[in-house]
Design an enzyme around this catalytic site. Structure first.
Site, PDB file in Angstrom:
ATOM      1  N   HIS A 162      44.455 -25.407 -57.408  1.00 14.55           N
ATOM      2  CA  HIS A 162      42.028 -25.901 -57.082  1.00 14.55           C
ATOM      3  C   HIS A 162      41.674 -25.762 -58.187  1.00 14.55           C
ATOM      4  O   HIS A 162      40.556 -25.176 -58.435  1.00 14.55           O
ATOM      5  CB  HIS A 162      41.497 -24.884 -56.268  1.00 14.55           C
TER       6      HIS A 162
ATOM      7  N   GLU B 131      48.478 -29.219 -54.660  1.00 10.47           N
ATOM      8  CA  GLU B 131      47.684 -30.086 -54.025  1.00 10.47           C
ATOM      9  C   GLU B 131      47.350 -31.643 -54.740  1.00 10.47           C
ATOM     10  O   GLU B 131      46.951 -32.417 -54.050  1.00 10.47           O
ATOM     11  CB  GLU B 131      46.194 -29.363 -53.619  1.00 10.47           C
TER      12      GLU B 131
ATOM     13  N   TYR C 235      49.458 -23.634 -54.606  1.00 11.35           N
ATOM     14  CA  TYR C 235      48.516 -23.942 -54.962  1.00 11.35           C
ATOM     15  C   TYR C 235      47.212 -23.790 -56.178  1.00 11.35           C
ATOM     16  O   TYR C 235      47.596 -22.647 -56.168  1.00 11.35           O
ATOM     17  CB  TYR C 235      47.554 -23.955 -53.543  1.00 11.35           C
TER      18      TYR C 235
ATOM     19  N   LYS D  63      49.035 -19.143 -53.120  1.00  7.77           N
ATOM     20  CA  LYS D  63      47.876 -19.489 -53.477  1.00  7.77           C
ATOM     21  C   LYS D  63      47.631 -18.967 -55.246  1.00  7.77           C
ATOM     22  O   LYS D  63      48.931 -18.966 -55.676  1.00  7.77           O
ATOM     23  CB  LYS D  63      47.097 -18.929 -52.548  1.00  7.77           C
TER      24      LYS D  63
ATOM     25  N   ASP E  17      37.954 -24.239 -50.591  1.00  6.24           N
ATOM     26  CA  ASP E  17      39.038 -24.027 -51.577  1.00  6.24           C
ATOM     27  C   ASP E  17      38.312 -25.366 -52.657  1.00  6.24           C
ATOM     28  O   ASP E  17      39.080 -24.762 -53.750  1.00  6.24           O
ATOM     29  CB  ASP E  17      40.122 -24.860 -51.106  1.00  6.24           C
TER      30      ASP E  17
ATOM     31  N   ARG F   2      50.504 -15.680 -45.842  1.00  4.33           N
ATOM     32  CA  ARG F   2      51.779 -16.769 -46.524  1.00  4.33           C
ATOM     33  C   ARG F   2      52.553 -15.992 -47.104  1.00  4.33           C
ATOM     34  O   ARG F   2      52.233 -15.539 -48.330  1.00  4.33           O
ATOM     35  CB  ARG F   2      51.501 -19.035 -46.675  1.00  4.33           C
TER      36      ARG F   2
END
Length: 369
Positions: A95, A117, A93, A74, A269, A15
């Protein structure tokens, strides 16, 4: 503002944080966009498309990271920590509740971290997480069905069965976005589906949607043991926004399961909701514990990169434009969803779930804006 879009370096992550359409949108607002060459190839976007949209193509990741605001997919990997610096805006993201080293690096270097997120609307909706949850939920059943095949070490069960032979049994832990989408696919494949959740209201909603096609159970120790004994595939779909996932399937539950049954942990994740979860990659996605197959790929949507990139950037663009137009402090003061997405600012942890995960002091972001 200058925005940077480096190529993702996580293994088999195809991505990209910005599409050519996104570049056009930022450029029209007067911002400059640096895109590392080849960043979009995995999602089917060529360098020429970015150039035509107004981006300046750069050779190295360092050049893309030198921007005021970096837009990724990511979480940064350790080899990218060297690019961290005070006042860098990192929009991706993160996490963090499952990544202590990254959290402490961001705090030490005073990076301004906005996590897709944890951007959350007043009604609890997670607009930037939802599209990836939808995709991961749908993929989870596909992958579970595949690894249930005998050639992959599974039980050799067809989820939909055939006339005269019982159908495969799928259990889904969690009735949120992931669980709903997993349920759609499992029902569509003809499986016998059971869904568990702690919310009876959510279970009532699922029951109204799917009616007699599914069984709903309150998530309890007794019912988890029941589905462990009976299921061919169990999907872990539990999410606590910004916090670690609860460990619902423990090691002792594996001894109750059928040999060759499959666990698919979509919550990997966030630390995973199976005790035996460890992150895997697309080229080596499964491992065996106590004769139970574990599928724990940490970037499942990366397997369908073009669909995922388009869905993700549809959700992240408007928030990103506000950050670029106004800066982090003003944007977060203006937007409650973005304020909830703020995880680190000026060396302080501004998300309660992350702070609690590591015993770090929590700072209400409203006091810093």
């Amino acid at each position: 503002m200058i925005l940077g879009c480096p190529k993702e370096i996580k293994k088999q992550e195809y991505r990209v944080g910005l599409t050519p359409h996104c570049v056009s949108a930022y450029s029209r607002r007067g911002h400059k966009v640096l895109v590392q060459k080849g960043a979009g190839e995995g999602s089917g976007f060529e360098d020429q498309e970015y150039a035509e949209a107004g981006a300046r193509l750069v050779e190295t990741a360092a050049e893309a990271w030198a921007a005021d605001m970096v837009v990724k997919v990511k979480e940064p990997l350790p080899e990218e920590y060297r690019f961290f610096r005070r006042d860098l805006i990192l929009y991706t993201y993160l996490h963090l509740a499952a990544a202590e080293e990254l959290t402490r690096e961001m705090l030490e270097t005073k990076v301004k971290g906005i996590a897709y997120e944890t951007i959350q609307t007043d009604d609890g909706h997670l607009p930037c997480l939802t599209p990836m949850s939808e995709i991961a939920g749908r993929l989870s059943v596909q992958e579970g069905a595949k690894y249930l095949e005998k050639t992959f070490g599974g039980r050799g069960v067809l989820l939909g069965g055939v006339p005269g032979v019982e159908r495969g049994k799928v259990a889904i832990l969690g009735g949120g976005v992931v669980g709903m989408n997993a349920c759609k696919i499992a029902v569509g494949m003809g499986a016998e589906v059971t869904i568990l959740d702690i919310s009876t209201a959510r279970l009532a909603y699922m029951d109204d949607i799917f009616q007699t096609q599914i069984t709903t159970l309150v998530s309890s120790e007794r019912n988890i043991e029941k589905i462990a004994r009976e299921s061919d595939v169990i999907i872990g779909a539990v999410l606590i926004p910004g916090a670690k996932a609860p460990r619902l399937i423990r090691r002792e539950h594996l001894k109750l399961m059928k040999k060759g049954a499959v666990l698919v942990d979509v919550a990997v994740d966030q630390g995973g909701c199976f005790e035996t979860t460890r992150a895997t990659y697309h080229d080596d996605p499964v491992y065996l514990v106590d004769n139970v197959i574990h599928y724990c790929v940490a970037n499942m949507p990366g397997a369908v990169a073009r669909t995922s990139t388009l869905a993700l950037t549809n959700a992240t663009l408007n928030h990103g434009l506000l950050l670029a137009d106004r800066g982090v402090e003003a944007a977060c003061a203006e937007s409650a969803p973005l304020r909830r997405g703020l995880n680190t600012l000026d060396g302080r942890c501004t998300h309660r779930g992350v702070a609690e995960a590591f015993g770090i002091a929590y700072t209400d972001p409203a006091t810093l804006l």
